[in-house]
Write a protein that holds these residues in place. Structure first.
Motif, PDB file in Angstrom:
ATOM      1  N   TRP A 123      11.513 -40.229 -27.474  1.00 16.70           N
ATOM      2  CA  TRP A 123      10.594 -40.899 -26.575  1.00 16.70           C
ATOM      3  C   TRP A 123      10.292 -40.006 -25.375  1.00 16.70           C
ATOM      4  N   ASN A 124       9.318 -40.419 -24.598  1.00 23.06           N
ATOM      5  CA  ASN A 124       8.961 -39.731 -23.359  1.00 23.06           C
ATOM      6  C   ASN A 124      10.143 -39.761 -22.377  1.00 23.06           C
ATOM      7  N   PHE A 125      10.153 -38.793 -21.505  1.00 23.72           N
ATOM      8  CA  PHE A 125      11.149 -38.663 -20.436  1.00 23.72           C
ATOM      9  C   PHE A 125      12.545 -38.326 -20.947  1.00 23.72           C
ATOM     10  N   THR A 126      12.605 -37.617 -22.088  1.00 28.32           N
ATOM     11  CA  THR A 126      13.847 -36.959 -22.485  1.00 28.32           C
ATOM     12  C   THR A 126      13.997 -35.770 -21.540  1.00 28.32           C
ATOM     13  N   LYS A 127      15.211 -35.552 -21.058  1.00 30.56           N
ATOM     14  CA  LYS A 127      15.444 -34.549 -20.023  1.00 30.56           C
ATOM     15  C   LYS A 127      16.478 -33.530 -20.489  1.00 30.56           C
ATOM     16  N   PHE A 128      16.208 -32.273 -20.182  1.00 29.61           N
ATOM     17  CA  PHE A 128      17.142 -31.190 -20.500  1.00 29.61           C
ATOM     18  C   PHE A 128      17.552 -30.509 -19.201  1.00 29.61           C
ATOM     19  N   LEU A 129      18.849 -30.449 -18.958  1.00 28.53           N
ATOM     20  CA  LEU A 129      19.393 -29.780 -17.786  1.00 28.53           C
ATOM     21  C   LEU A 129      19.768 -28.357 -18.181  1.00 28.53           C
ATOM     22  N   ASN A 131      21.187 -24.537 -16.810  1.00 24.59           N
ATOM     23  CA  ASN A 131      21.917 -23.892 -15.706  1.00 24.59           C
ATOM     24  C   ASN A 131      21.172 -22.669 -15.180  1.00 24.59           C
ATOM     25  N   ARG A 132      21.729 -22.048 -14.166  1.00 19.77           N
ATOM     26  CA  ARG A 132      21.069 -20.914 -13.499  1.00 19.77           C
ATOM     27  C   ARG A 132      20.934 -19.689 -14.403  1.00 19.77           C
ATOM     28  N   ASN A 133      21.656 -19.677 -15.517  1.00 21.26           N
ATOM     29  CA  ASN A 133      21.553 -18.573 -16.477  1.00 21.26           C
ATOM     30  C   ASN A 133      20.527 -18.850 -17.568  1.00 21.26           C
ATOM     31  N   GLY A 134      19.826 -19.985 -17.457  1.00 25.19           N
ATOM     32  CA  GLY A 134      18.803 -20.316 -18.444  1.00 25.19           C
ATOM     33  C   GLY A 134      19.333 -20.969 -19.705  1.00 25.19           C
ATOM     34  N   ILE A 135      20.567 -21.440 -19.656  1.00 25.11           N
ATOM     35  CA  ILE A 135      21.208 -22.054 -20.830  1.00 25.11           C
ATOM     36  C   ILE A 135      21.156 -23.579 -20.708  1.00 25.11           C
ATOM     37  N   PRO A 136      20.595 -24.273 -21.706  1.00 26.46           N
ATOM     38  CA  PRO A 136      20.612 -25.743 -21.681  1.00 26.46           C
ATOM     39  C   PRO A 136      22.050 -26.252 -21.792  1.00 26.46           C
ATOM     40  N   VAL A 137      22.460 -27.084 -20.830  1.00 30.18           N
ATOM     41  CA  VAL A 137      23.836 -27.564 -20.802  1.00 30.18           C
ATOM     42  C   VAL A 137      23.961 -29.050 -21.108  1.00 30.18           C
ATOM     43  N   ARG A 138      22.841 -29.784 -21.047  1.00 28.40           N
ATOM     44  CA  ARG A 138      22.926 -31.224 -21.312  1.00 28.40           C
ATOM     45  C   ARG A 138      21.553 -31.778 -21.630  1.00 28.40           C
ATOM     46  N   ARG A 139      21.542 -32.725 -22.522  1.00 26.21           N
ATOM     47  CA  ARG A 139      20.324 -33.473 -22.857  1.00 26.21           C
ATOM     48  C   ARG A 139      20.549 -34.922 -22.455  1.00 26.21           C
ATOM     49  N   TYR A 140      19.553 -35.500 -21.813  1.00 27.17           N
ATOM     50  CA  TYR A 140      19.629 -36.883 -21.370  1.00 27.17           C
ATOM     51  C   TYR A 140      18.582 -37.715 -22.087  1.00 27.17           C
ATOM     52  N   ALA A 141      18.945 -38.933 -22.401  1.00 28.76           N
ATOM     53  CA  ALA A 141      18.030 -39.866 -23.054  1.00 28.76           C
ATOM     54  C   ALA A 141      16.939 -40.292 -22.078  1.00 28.76           C
ATOM     55  N   PRO A 142      15.813 -40.752 -22.600  1.00 24.46           N
ATOM     56  CA  PRO A 142      14.728 -41.210 -21.737  1.00 24.46           C
ATOM     57  C   PRO A 142      15.154 -42.258 -20.712  1.00 24.46           C
ATOM     58  N   THR A 143      16.067 -43.121 -21.087  1.00 24.55           N
ATOM     59  CA  THR A 143      16.486 -44.209 -20.187  1.00 24.55           C
ATOM     60  C   THR A 143      17.605 -43.812 -19.230  1.00 24.55           C
ATOM     61  N   ASP A 144      18.146 -42.600 -19.361  1.00 28.25           N
ATOM     62  CA  ASP A 144      19.160 -42.155 -18.405  1.00 28.25           C
ATOM     63  C   ASP A 144      18.526 -42.060 -17.022  1.00 28.25           C
ATOM     64  N   THR A 145      19.182 -42.644 -16.048  1.00 36.06           N
ATOM     65  CA  THR A 145      18.639 -42.683 -14.698  1.00 36.06           C
ATOM     66  C   THR A 145      18.865 -41.361 -13.974  1.00 36.06           C
ATOM     67  N   ILE A 146      18.066 -41.151 -12.949  1.00 36.03           N
ATOM     68  CA  ILE A 146      18.230 -39.954 -12.133  1.00 36.03           C
ATOM     69  C   ILE A 146      19.616 -39.961 -11.482  1.00 36.03           C
ATOM     70  N   GLY A 147      20.115 -41.124 -11.119  1.00 34.21           N
ATOM     71  CA  GLY A 147      21.453 -41.221 -10.546  1.00 34.21           C
ATOM     72  C   GLY A 147      22.525 -40.677 -11.475  1.00 34.21           C
ATOM     73  N   SER A 148      22.392 -40.959 -12.777  1.00 32.91           N
ATOM     74  CA  SER A 148      23.386 -40.470 -13.727  1.00 32.91           C
ATOM     75  C   SER A 148      23.250 -38.971 -13.969  1.00 32.91           C
ATOM     76  N   ILE A 149      22.073 -38.436 -13.774  1.00 27.00           N
ATOM     77  CA  ILE A 149      21.827 -37.004 -13.946  1.00 27.00           C
ATOM     78  C   ILE A 149      22.246 -36.223 -12.702  1.00 27.00           C
ATOM     79  N   GLU A 150      22.024 -36.840 -11.553  1.00 30.03           N
ATOM     80  CA  GLU A 150      22.199 -36.158 -10.275  1.00 30.03           C
ATOM     81  C   GLU A 150      23.610 -35.569 -10.103  1.00 30.03           C
ATOM     82  N   ARG A 151      24.599 -36.311 -10.489  1.00 27.99           N
ATOM     83  CA  ARG A 151      25.989 -35.859 -10.314  1.00 27.99           C
ATOM     84  C   ARG A 151      26.217 -34.529 -11.028  1.00 27.99           C
TER      85      ARG A 151
END
Length: 157
Positions: A123-129, A131-151
């Motif tokens: 779905w829309n708003f899938t998020k990939f975090l 790191n500073r080295n350009g490596i994807p470290v986490r994938r978040y579901a569309p419904t994951d809140t910014i609060g849960s990502i922020e930490r």
């Protein structure tokens, strides 16, 4: 290989190398203007404003694969600025699944397949975090809140 090996067309039609974001923490999101989750644009902008001085860059990639982003880039950009005062970088519409998947998203899904065995974006708003080295470290579901990502995001800054 990392995200810096990819380029994408900006919402204004310019080819942008992701290497230009080297050294930053990236939050890469497939976005849409006519989705029940569209208000996340505001949350993403707030997050970007809060942490951009510390090295966060949010990258928004509109996609109509879920039939919720039918407009052209000019209309999408105007909507984002008018409705959510978006200042983070926006890119041209792409496909995130299927045979025409943008190479960046093919890479992100391969590195962080999420709960789907095939790695497909659900779905829309899938998020990939990333790191500073350009490596994807986490994938978040569309419904994951910014609060849960922020930490986790703050730990990378």
């Amino acid at each position: 290989m990392n995200v810096y090996d990819f380029s994408a067309r900006t919402i204004d039609g310019v080819i942008q190398s992701l290497a230009d974001y080297r050294g930053n923490v990236l939050l890469i999101v497939n976005v849409a203007s006519y989705c029940g989750l569209t208000p996340q644009y505001g949350d993403l902008e707030s997050l970007y404003r809060r942490y951009r001085e510390r090295g966060l860059v949010v990258l928004g990639f509109p996609s109509n694969q879920f039939n919720q982003e039918p407009d052209d880039e000019e209309t999408i950009k105007a909507f984002c600025i008018r409705t959510y005062a978006i200042t983070f970088p926006l890119f041209a519409k792409i496909e995130v699944n299927g045979p025409n998947t943008h190479p960046l998203f093919a890479y992100l899904k391969a590195q962080q397949p999420g709960s789907s065995p095939d790695g497909e974006i659900k779905w829309n708003f899938t998020k990939f975090l990333v790191n500073r080295n350009g490596i994807p470290v986490r994938r978040y579901a569309p419904t994951d809140t910014i609060g849960s990502i922020e930490r986790e995001l703050v730990e990378l800054l």
